[in-house]
Design an enzyme around this catalytic site. Sequence first.
Site, short mmCIF file in Angstrom:
data_model
loop_
_atom_site.label_atom_id
_atom_site.label_comp_id
_atom_site.label_asym_id
_atom_site.label_seq_id
_atom_site.Cartn_x
_atom_site.Cartn_y
_atom_site.Cartn_z
N GLU A 263 2.05 -7.87 8.46
CA GLU A 263 2.10 -6.40 8.49
C GLU A 263 2.89 -5.85 7.31
O GLU A 263 2.89 -4.65 7.04
CB GLU A 263 2.75 -5.93 9.81
CG GLU A 263 1.98 -6.32 11.06
CD GLU A 263 0.49 -5.96 10.90
OE1 GLU A 263 -0.34 -6.88 10.99
OE2 GLU A 263 0.21 -4.77 10.62
N ASP B 18 -10.03 0.50 -24.78
CA ASP B 18 -10.42 0.41 -23.36
C ASP B 18 -10.35 1.79 -22.72
O ASP B 18 -9.76 2.71 -23.26
CB ASP B 18 -9.40 -0.48 -22.62
CG ASP B 18 -9.86 -1.94 -22.58
OD1 ASP B 18 -9.09 -2.78 -22.12
OD2 ASP B 18 -10.98 -2.18 -23.06
N ARG C 191 -3.46 -8.21 -20.87
CA ARG C 191 -4.40 -7.71 -21.88
C ARG C 191 -3.68 -6.93 -22.97
O ARG C 191 -4.20 -6.77 -24.07
CB ARG C 191 -5.43 -6.78 -21.24
CG ARG C 191 -6.40 -7.44 -20.28
CD ARG C 191 -7.24 -6.40 -19.57
NE ARG C 191 -8.01 -5.60 -20.51
CZ ARG C 191 -9.12 -6.02 -21.13
NH1 ARG C 191 -9.56 -7.23 -20.89
NH2 ARG C 191 -9.77 -5.25 -21.97
N PRO D 244 0.83 -1.22 0.00
CA PRO D 244 0.00 0.00 0.00
C PRO D 244 0.86 1.27 0.00
O PRO D 244 0.39 2.34 -0.37
CB PRO D 244 -0.80 -0.09 1.29
CG PRO D 244 -0.47 -1.37 1.94
CD PRO D 244 0.65 -2.01 1.21
C1 4FV Z 1 -1.64 -3.75 -1.04
C2 4FV Z 1 -2.32 -2.70 -1.69
C3 4FV Z 1 -1.93 -4.27 0.29
C4 4FV Z 1 -0.57 -4.88 3.18
C5 4FV Z 1 -0.09 -5.79 4.24
C6 4FV Z 1 -0.51 -7.04 2.27
C7 4FV Z 1 -1.21 -5.74 2.15
C8 4FV Z 1 -0.02 -7.16 3.65
N1 4FV Z 1 -0.67 -4.18 -1.86
N2 4FV Z 1 -1.74 -2.55 -2.91
N3 4FV Z 1 -3.36 -1.99 -1.25
N4 4FV Z 1 -1.05 -5.18 0.79
O1 4FV Z 1 -2.90 -3.86 0.93
O2 4FV Z 1 -0.77 -3.45 -2.99
O3 4FV Z 1 1.32 -7.53 3.61
#
Ligand code: 4FV
Length: 277
Positions: free
Chosen positions: A151, A204, A189, A124
């Site tokens: 985590e 698209d 794609r 994230p």
């Molecule tokens: C995530 C996202 C995501 C965070 C902790 C996996 C999680 C666990 N990855 N975009 N949104 N990953 O939430 O790519 O490790």
Amino acid sequence: MPAVSTPNHEVKSGSDAVPPASSVEDSSTVASRPLIRFDVLTLFPNLFEGFLSESILKRALERNLIAVHRHDLRNWASNKHHQVDDRPFGGGPGMVLMAPPVVEAVEAVQALTAPPGLVLAMTPSGRRLDQEWVRRLATQPRLILLCGRYEGFDERIIELLQPELVSIGDYVLSGGEVPAMVVIDAVSRLIPGVLGDDQSAVEDSFGPEGLLDHPHYTRPRLYRGLSVPEVLTSGNHAEIARWRREQALQRTRQRFREAVLPTIPNAPYGSAPPATE
Ligand code: 4FV
């Protein structure tokens, strides 16, 4: 610690189980080598089963247009307990993915074949994935997709591997597997031959002009009192193209009011509409 990931570390998926030519409608469509290879490093390789064995991706794998190899991170676990995660230094909730098994897994998988591939870590805290970035990734011969869990990653995994950090959105998932599927789907794609008529990838949403897609209609012509816009059944293709472009512009303006319009050559409104609108 296994020197390199030998075949039995790899979870057999479509790519290395290309069916004999006879089972593919006409064998000539089986590519001699895939145009792009994805290596997915995950603690849950089976999560990709259904995703890889249906529809567009299934056919692309059967025709060897793409290859997807899954590698179970636990095969590089640091001790006899197959440990890949541990408690965070400094305390706090949850567990953290350990650096040794992850770094050594990526290095072993990259060494399996050439080129070593571009490493992407799903997190994230990454840059938000968009179609422009997907277009760039689709030019790569090999992508190594690192799926986090718990985590997240020990920071030294990022320091040592210098992966591109990819986020699919500002929300927290339980793992990086779904984001990895998003990358595989969006990139595949754009691989020639994967979609029926190549044209559709271009038309698209977020095509080269960055416009959202125009509305689509199909039968029945009338449904619960709602009809299909006349122009679409007029047979006048110039008019249809004009209507679709106008709709795409309106939707895009609606969504990205100021951001997009100035960049579209001879857009009907020229520069962005006056702020008052
Ligand atoms: C995530 C996202 C995501 C965070 C902790 C996996 C999680 C666990 N990855 N975009 N949104 N990953 O939430 O790519 O490790």
